[in-house]
Design an enzyme around this catalytic site. Structure first.
Site, PDB file in Angstrom:
ATOM      1  N   HIS A  91     -11.337  -5.522   9.084  1.00 16.77           N
ATOM      2  CA  HIS A  91     -11.782  -5.197   7.926  1.00 16.77           C
ATOM      3  C   HIS A  91     -13.173  -4.570   8.271  1.00 16.77           C
ATOM      4  CE1 HIS A  91      -9.434  -8.861   7.105  1.00 16.77           C
ATOM      5  NE2 HIS A  91      -9.514  -8.510   5.801  1.00 16.77           N
ATOM      6  N   GLU A 101       0.795  -1.294   0.159  1.00 15.01           N
ATOM      7  CA  GLU A 101       0.033   0.037  -0.062  1.00 15.01           C
ATOM      8  C   GLU A 101       0.917   1.309  -0.099  1.00 15.01           C
ATOM      9  OE1 GLU A 101      -2.526  -3.212   1.413  1.00 15.01           O
ATOM     10  OE2 GLU A 101      -0.509  -2.586   1.932  1.00 15.01           O
TER      11      GLU A 101
END
Length: 668
Positions: A474, A407
């Site tokens: 998540h 990322e």
């Protein structure tokens, strides 16, 4: 190669077929930063500059690499690469003004030393976190690859910086994507006071190239002819056959990390050994022995440089100190964006939230012909939520790019694309994963326009939120990490119509936008949405319902909880404000409603402390105190990480508590 002997020459040179003009240019370009540094060290002791990171002894690397690159090829230096800036012929008065915090510098007094870039000279400066510029170089190199312009990008790092994760991510991406970038590692022996023996265990940093499947080389960083000749061949090769190359320059830092730190931690014999290998002293002796440089030439060259330094300093000193201007400061945080309203002219169709996002992306890809989408599993697989399903076939692998799991470097690459004039959308597979790329988001994307007028034309898509039993890693809704960071825009729609229109505005906006998409809404909410291209403005809340007794303020999935509560309590007369964007925030809509109703309750999915509800509550208290009939109420999730199992998740979320809190406020 180098050798240490008792003789006058300690570096072996081979001029090969280089002409006299080139040989002298290499000398002049090394001498100028050395003479500037010697002057700066005097000014530092006099308190006329605040800090100095010396590159004395390392000039051959900066100068050699810069002379090899074409002027329209980007170079990303560090804080010991003064030779990059001077070899690109930046006027000295502007450099001196930069170091003195004057207006004609490059950051308007907002940053110091070499923490700046300039599109005029195709230089992209570093930030103190070091590593991010490696990924930024990847993005610039990717832009060159997409444009097929046969250009190469060079980026610098020190040996200490190679321990950062950004180094490994950037090399991996460059290798996988075959990017035309040269990674220049200046191994100067120490990271501040930490010797290389305590930084890595491999024999040479260049050995790491093997692990990434890229060519790597070791070059004597004090031998200007080696640097220039070998880099010339490598750069030309990369232009013809795009690929990354890792180069380790062996050199030494002759002064402290910065002047205040000194060099007491360096063994004296080591300092003495490297002093004999001074790149300028040795090269000057070589040129004289070869009859290329005379004593008269040397004096004339030094006099010319001294005059240039003197004149530059006088011009910088003569410039008036910066006068703070609040409007200027605030206006420079973002690149100006003139919103253009595009209204739908076609038919509408009832679609899901997830389809609205997909349609917005697709129509933006059609509008912006070079827009690049990057993310994990977004190509063949179509993304974990299938939002980009079919995009690879429609737009090709150049524009729809699967990324490794990195990322940080992908966010940095998006910045590089923006520097090269290309828009990008980065999908964080889950908003939670942005932590792996947090540094470049808040320190690079957010600050670059304010620092040196370089915008980050980037949208980060952030699938977020609870309600799907996905657990602590998540399910976060982490918008508050970014609403407090000046330079970022934060969008958080609750309905398909808003999601599509706001996404297309986000992509049009040349500033960095974090676009939050609640996962629980993807397939549960449907709405009539125009099928053609349209935009919606930032900073404009939506008044979903009108009432007299209370103002309910919310965003994202929580908007639907508020509406459901009102549906179950028909007697409650309330204004319901869907914020839609959190930065910019529609403060006018909030304040006007609260002044009318006299009560305010803010509902957010994020946990309470430090969330945006706190700032909105403070705003209301400051601006509407005399209108209030009750304290401002905040309702949010409990102060724990988000649990997995349904019954714990339901307890965590404020959905089931909102009704009682609302009634309590009305009864006050």
């Amino acid at each position: 190669m180098t050798k240490t002997t008792a003789k006058s020459k300690h570096i072996i040179y081979d001029k090969k077929n280089l002409g006299k003009n080139t040989l002298l240019s290499l000398y002049k370009n090394m001498l100028k930063p050395r003479m500037i540094e010697e002057k700066m060290l005097i000014l530092l002791r006099q308190g006329k500059i605040s800090k100095w990171f010396s590159g004395i002894g390392q000039e051959a690397i900066s100068v050699g690499v810069t002379m090899v690159l074409n002027k329209d090829e980007y170079i990303l230096p560090m804080h010991r690469n003064l030779g990059v800036f001077t070899t690109r012929n930046i006027p000295l008065h502007r450099l001196f003004a930069q170091w003195q915090g004057k207006t004609s510098g490059f950051t308007k007094g907002r940053d110091r030393s070499f923490h700046f870039g300039t599109q005029e000279y195709n230089i992209v400066g570093m930030i103190s976190h070091l590593g991010p510029q490696l990924g930024v170089a990847d993005g610039i190199a990717l832009a060159n690859l997409l444009k097929k312009n046969n250009k190469v990008t060079a980026v610098f790092s020190g040996e200490g910086g190679t321990s950062e994760g950004d180094f490994h991510e950037a090399l991996n991406i460059a290798s996988v994507w075959k990017l035309p970038v040269i990674f220049c590692i200046e191994n100067n022996g120490y990271g501040l006071s930490t010797p290389t023996s305590q930084q890595y265990k491999c024999k040479h940093i260049a050995d790491r190239g093997k692990g990434y499947g890229m060519e790597s080389f070791i070059i004597d960083g004090n031998n200007i002819l080696d640097v220039y000749s070998k880099l010339s061949k490598l750069a030309e090769s990369v232009r013809k056959r795009p690929r990354p190359i890792l180069i380790e320059f062996k050199t030494f830092r002759m002064r402290g990390h910065e002047e205040a730190s000194g060099t007491k931690y360096v063994p004296k014999d080591l300092m003495d050994e490297w002093a004999l290998k001074d790149p300028i002293v040795n090269y000057q002796s070589y040129l004289k022995e070869e009859g290329i440089l005379t004593e008269k030439d040397e004096v004339k060259i030094k006099e010319t440089i001294m005059k240039e330094i003197h004149d530059g300093l006088e011009a910088a000193y003569a410039e008036e100190p910066i006068t703070p201007n609040l409007t200027t400061e605030l206006n420079d945080v973002y690149k100006p964006f003139k919103y253009q309203e595009v209204n739908s002219k076609g038919k509408a169709k009832e679609i899901r939230f997830v389809d609205a996002i997909s349609e917005g992306l697709k129509q933006s890809m059609q509008k912006h012909k070079d827009l690049v989408i990057m993310g994990q599993d977004i190509a063949d697989y179509g993304g974990v939520f299938k939002i980009t399903d079919g995009f690879l076939r429609a737009f090709g692998e150049d524009r729809v790019r699967n990324t490794p799991i990195c990322e940080s470097a992908i966010v940095e690459a998006s910045m590089g694309l923006s520097i090269a004039g290309i828009k990008s959308v980065v999908e964080m597979q889950f908003a939670d994963f942005v932590t792996s790329g947090f540094n470049p988001v808040v320190n690079y994307l957010a600050k670059s326009h304010y620092r040196w007028n370089q915008n980050a034309d980037v949208v980060l898509r952030m699938p977020c939120g609870a309600g799907v039993a996905a657990g602590p890693f998540h399910s976060q809704t982490n918008e508050a990490w970014f609403t407090k960071t000046p330079g970022l825009k934060v969008v958080y729609p609750a309905f398909p119509y808003d999601a599509k229109g706001l996404l297309m505005t986000a992509i049009n906006d040349p500033n960095p936008v974090l676009f939050f998409e609640h996962k629980a809404l993807y397939r549960s909410i449907r709405q009539e949405v125009p099928m053609d291209y349209y935009t919606l403005p930032f900073g404009k809340a939506s008044l979903l319902r009108e009432g007299e007794k209370v103002t309910i303020i919310s965003y994202g999935a929580a908007v639907h909880w508020a509406l459901e509560t009102l549906d179950n309590n028909k007697d409650i007369s309330a204004d319901v404000i869907d914020l839609r964007t959190l930065q910019p925030l529609d403060t006018e809509a909030i304040l006007n409603s609260v002044k009318k109703t006299g009560r305010a309750i803010i509902l957010q999915e994020d946990s309470l402390f430090g969330g945006i509800a706190s700032d909105i509550a403070s705003l209301i208290m400051e601006e509407c105190f005399e209108y209030l009939d009750a304290p401002v109420k905040r309702v949010a999730s409990i102060e724990t990480p988000i649990p997995f199992i349904n019954q714990l998740e339901e307890q965590y979320l404020p959905k089931n508590r909102f009704e009682s809190e609302l009634k309590s406020l009305l009864a006050y």
